[in-house]
Structure formats: C-alpha cells, structure tokens
Design an enzyme around this catalytic site. Structure first.
Site, short mmCIF file in Angstrom:
data_model
loop_
_atom_site.label_atom_id
_atom_site.label_comp_id
_atom_site.label_asym_id
_atom_site.label_seq_id
_atom_site.Cartn_x
_atom_site.Cartn_y
_atom_site.Cartn_z
N HIS A 257 39.45 38.61 41.85
CA HIS A 257 39.80 40.01 41.56
C HIS A 257 38.60 40.94 41.69
CE1 HIS A 257 38.18 38.53 37.73
NE2 HIS A 257 37.83 39.78 37.52
N CYS B 278 50.27 29.68 21.24
CA CYS B 278 51.59 29.08 21.02
C CYS B 278 52.64 30.01 21.63
CB CYS B 278 51.81 28.89 19.52
SG CYS B 278 53.27 27.98 19.09
N TYR C 290 33.13 36.21 43.22
CA TYR C 290 33.46 35.25 44.27
C TYR C 290 32.25 35.02 45.17
CZ TYR C 290 36.58 32.86 47.58
OH TYR C 290 37.22 31.93 48.37
N LEU C 291 31.79 33.77 45.23
CA LEU C 291 30.62 33.40 46.04
C LEU C 291 31.00 33.32 47.52
CD1 LEU C 291 27.65 32.34 46.16
CD2 LEU C 291 28.62 30.03 45.93
N GLN D 72 38.59 43.71 31.20
CA GLN D 72 39.50 42.61 31.51
C GLN D 72 40.76 42.77 30.66
OE1 GLN D 72 40.75 40.21 33.09
NE2 GLN D 72 39.24 39.57 34.58
N TYR E 7 47.69 32.14 41.23
CA TYR E 7 47.63 32.19 39.76
C TYR E 7 47.05 33.52 39.26
CZ TYR E 7 48.63 30.08 35.37
OH TYR E 7 49.22 29.82 34.15
N GLY F 157 35.99 36.51 32.93
CA GLY F 157 36.63 37.25 34.01
C GLY F 157 35.70 38.12 34.83
N GLY G 158 42.71 41.00 35.24
CA GLY G 158 43.29 39.90 36.01
C GLY G 158 43.20 40.07 37.50
#
Length: 557
Positions: free
Chosen positions: A268, A411, A274-275, A131, A323, A53, A493
C-alpha cells in the site's frame, strides 16, 4: 524537519495494575492503550513512533506524544481531547457520556488524497499516517488480525479442498505487524505456510513471538521444509529471507505449485513498504530519504512482476487471493490490465460474516494480568453455548498466541453478541473478578466501518463499493452512543485515496454508566454493518436485520 522530532530512543510501556495515572478510567484507558501501541514488544519501530503497516504511527512526533499523555492525565470527565493526525489540538467541554478523545488521522480532500500530497504534508510536519489501529490506539500486536486470517484460510479450505487443509501449503509474502499473522493462522487452519520477508528483524520478531516456526535463508531450504512437513501431514511455517518480487516469479518458473497464494507485504506504501527487485535493504533505506521517487518507481515495477506471477498461479488453477494491500491496483496502474484476475479475500470468503455484523471484536486487560483475559475467555464460552467454532478458536488462541504488551484477545462475534459480552465483562469488573477494567474495541476492518473498494467493499452487490458515507455515519453514531474514543481515518490498509474508515473503543470499568454506554455502543456499532450490507441488497443482512428488529426505514420499508 531538522533534528527528526520522530526519533527518540526511549522505552514506552503501558502502566499495569489498578492504580490510576489519570483522573478516571475513561481517560486512563486511552493513556494506557496509546502507550501500549509503542511498547517494544508490540510496535514494529517504536523509536520512530511506527506501530505497524509501513509508517502507521501512534503520534505525530515525540513532543506530540508527550502532550497527549499530559492532556489525558488531567482531562476531566466532562471534557474531550481532539487529536488531528497525531497532534493534540484542543480540549473542549462536552459531557460525561461523550467520548473522551476524538481522533482524525490522515484525512485529505478526495482530489488531493494521494501519497504525493500526503508525503509533502508529512514532511512539513502537518500530518501523519494513522493506518487503522496505530493512530487510534487499539493495536494489540499481530494477534489483531490472526482470527480474520484464520477465518479466511478455513473458508478457502472449505471452498477449494473440502474443508481439509492437512498436507496443503500456502505461499505468501510479508511478515510485518499484519502479515506476521499469516503463518500462525495457516497452521491453526491445518496448513503449512511459506512466508517471504525481506527484513531479517521481522522474521526474528515473529520467531520470538511464536508466529512463525522456522527461518530459511534460501528457497531450496524453505521448500525442503515444506515438502517434509506436508508429506508428514504436519502444519508448520517457515519465514524465508528474500524479496517476494523476485522469489514468487522464480517459484512459478520452477514449476512449484502451492495450494494457495496470497500476499501481505506493505504494498500500500510504495516508498516505505515494498523493497524493489535487486535492491539491498541498505540501499532501500538510504534512497527512501535521498531519492524517494526512484524508490517508488522501482517498487511499483516490482509489484507488477509480483502480481503477474500471482495471476500466473491463478491461471494454473491455484486458489489465489488479494489480502488487502492494494498490490493489484498498483500492478494495473503499471500497465498490467489483468491484475484483478484473482479476487480479494472479503468478497471471496468473508462477506457473509460481515452481513451479520460479525467482525474483529477485541479487548485488552488494563491490569496487565493474563488471568484477566483467561477469565474473559471463559465468560465468552459461557455466553456462546453451542458455538463450537468460536470455542475451538479460543482454545487455539490460548495455546498458540503469545501476548504482546497488555494481554488481549481477538474474537470474531457480531450483532447480538458483542453487547452481551461487553456487559458481562463490565459486571466482572464490578464484582472484582477482574483486577482492573478492560477496553473493548475492534479493527477498522469491520462490517460497517470502512469504505475500501479494493478490500472490504470490493465488488458490492449494488455497486456501492466507493460510497464512504457509511464509515462517517458509523463514527458519528459511535460518538453519539458514548464510545470512550472514536477515530476517523483515511488510507489504512490500501493507501492514500483508496479507503476511509472509522474506529471505536469503549471502557468497561464496572460502573452503571459504563453499562449503559456499552449496551448502546456494542449494539449500534455492529448494527451499522448489518444496515450497510442490507442496503446493498444482501439477503443474509436483510434477514439479520429483521431477526434483530432493526429499524431501517429506507431499507426494510
């Protein structure tokens, strides 16, 4: 900070087997899970303490890591270690049913809860970014988000394509620790996936761990694969090396129309995650240190272009979903007023599960033996007769998911099932059916443990999206109930200023004391999610609360 106390080329792996390195299993468990977070087969950049993250770390510095390990090895069964943003700051006398570790990561007073303020404190060595499961020591590799992503894609397929994703394909970006789950989740759901990733090492990591099937160097090469697979009705995935901010708009211009669009780049964090368009990886790495403001400015402008293309797909009739990386918010802040045209994945597809306390329940085998996980898989199947959807998931997980670090399983189960499974696992340990205890935890992305208006609590029925009392109450209740370690974080996130969230982990060591704690914690924890959604007026949650006879005086009357 001179000489970078966060960099150390050492290999950390959790101990295996039934021999204690600490004094008790309740202190051995956090020790092993902390180490597991930094296993090179688990962490994205372990030499820098980064688990996943962007810059989500397990400890603030390597000296702090060593101090945490030393503290856990000597901690008494009536003592509690306090960890402040990855730094061990105190050991206090409590009692045997209290948590052995209490963790607070990345928390800032709301007015100052910005990346600018955080980065200032981070550079001074006063904080770290935790994170969600990085700083709370319950990251299990990319598997941790696979089922949630799978459930999302399956529900999207049900809503948009009659429940059949055969011959369909999903376009996304990001193959990091979280985004890396997308290709496998898509394939499990019956679809193909084209995932754009700028870091070749991340693609290679997903290839090695079987989360992605193929690698492509050009868009044409990737599209040839997608067209071939969808025509044949095969479900396969490809990682395309490139920049999503450049390729997603180009695909729209070319008239390429996926069957679903999403994104899981680390948007985030506009400096580290982020490139920017037109930048090389080398230039990006250098300028993150020398000129972070220029990086942020360029990245944010690129995110706007990316979201504009996603909205264009949405307007063209392609199901498109956020997302949970806050990319829409950045685009809106950059002047794109229509950035929130498409929905987030929780209100669109997942919230009915949250209303029943269903979320990412997970456990790890401290023995290190995969057979312990397979035995617990069988126990889950035994205790959930008739739940064919869950049984199918377990079958696919065993076949397709490679363990990273300590063997573990994700699960999705909810209120009424979690405590039964925990008690059953504890009994298996007591009877010697498992080679060592197991730890049971969850993602902070759960029904009652997070306030995140652009993700988990987006578009709440009563408008309570930003109310963060709920994760605080969740952490307090898990502490009072006897979880082995409890964490309270900010910014996971979606980044600084946009979320608060809590985590818990509890050990099943086979003892009667553990059984009592497990029954309390694994009932109360999901019950807070039912409570939170019932309070917001969701009928599914209200019915679930009544079914389980929850005592909610201000909600049920």
């Amino acid at each position: 900070m001179m000489n970078n106390p966060r960099h150390n080329i050492r290999e950390v792996r959790a101990p295996r087997g039934d021999k204690l390195n600490a004094r008790y299993w309740t202190t051995e468990a956090p020790l092993r899970m902390l180490m597991n977070n930094l296993d090179p087969d688990v962490a994205e950049n372990p030499n820098e303490l980064v688990v996943y993250g962007g810059i989500g770390r397990a400890a603030r510095t390597w000296n702090d890591f060593d101090r945490i390990v030393a503290s856990l090895k000597t901690l008494g069964e009536d003592e509690t270690l306090l960890v402040q943003s990855g730094k061990p700051v105190g050991v206090f006398r409590t009692h045997a049913d209290a948590p052995r570790v209490l963790i607070a990561n990345s928390n800032l007073v709301p007015h100052w809860a910005t990346w600018e303020k955080f980065n200032e404190l981070d550079k001074k060595g006063l904080m770290m970014y935790g994170q969600m499961t990085a700083g709370s020591w319950i990251y299990i590799g990319t598997q941790g988000i696979v089922q949630g992503t799978y459930e999302t894609f399956v529900e999207a397929g049900r809503q948009h394509y009659g429940g059949n994703l055969k011959g369909k394909w999903i376009l996304t970006g990001g193959l990091g620790g979280m985004g890396g789950a997308q290709p496998l989740a898509a394939v499990m759901a019956g679809a193909c996936c084209l995932a754009i990733e700028c870091n070749p090492d991340s693609i290679d990591f997903r290839l090695r761990t079987r989360y992605v099937d193929e690698k492509a160097e050009t868009l044409d090469e990737a599209m040839e694969m997608i067209e071939r697979w969808t025509k044949a009705g095969e479900a396969k995935s490809v990682g395309l090396l490139g920049n999503a901010a450049e390729i997603v708009p180009e695909m729209f211009r070319r008239g390429i129309r996926p069957d679903m669009v999403t994104d899981q780049t680390s948007a985030h964090d506009p400096i580290n995650g982020y490139l920017p368009k037109g930048w090389t990886m080398a230039e990006w790495r250098e300028k993150r240190v020398s000129d972070p403001k220029a990086v942020e400015k360029a990245a944010r402008a690129s995110m706007r272009d990316h979201v504009e293309a996603m909205v264009a797909f949405w307007n063209a009739g392609v199901p498109t979903l956020d997302y949970g990386n806050n990319i829409r918010q950045v685009a809106k802040d950059e002047g794109f007023e229509n950035a929130f045209a498409f929905p987030g994945f929780v209100p669109a597809y997942i919230r009915p599960l949250f209303c029943r306390g269903i979320g990412p329940f997970r456990w790890a085998a401290l023995s290190g033996d995969p057979e312990d996980i397979y035995k617990t898989d069988a126990k889950v199947r035994e205790l959930t007769p008739g739940n064919t959807h869950l049984h199918n998931w377990l079958d696919m997980a065993r076949e397709r998911i490679s363990f990273q670090g300590l063997p573990a399983r994700i699960c999705w189960v909810g209120l009424g099932d979690r405590h039964r499974l925990g008690l059953a696992f504890n009994e298996m340990v007591a009877k010697g059916e498992l080679k060592a205890p197991v730890v049971i935890g969850r993602d902070h992305l759960d029904s009652g443990s997070v306030a995140s208006p652009n993700r988990e609590t987006e578009a709440m029925k009563d408008g309570s999206d930003a109310v963060s009392d709920w994760p605080l109450l969740n952490a307090l209740l898990n502490t009072a109930s006897g979880a082995t370690w409890v964490s309270l974080h900010h910014g996971g996130g979606v980044g600084m200023g946009f979320s608060q969230h809590a985590g818990m982990v509890i050990v099943a060591d086979g003892t009667p004391d553990a059984a009592r704690r497990l029954e309390r914690v694994l009932w109360n924890d999901p019950a807070t999610g039912v409570m939170r959604h019932a309070d917001a007026g969701y009928d599914i949650a209200i019915d679930c609360a009544k079914e389980h006879q929850l005592n909610l005086p201000g909600i049920l009357g």
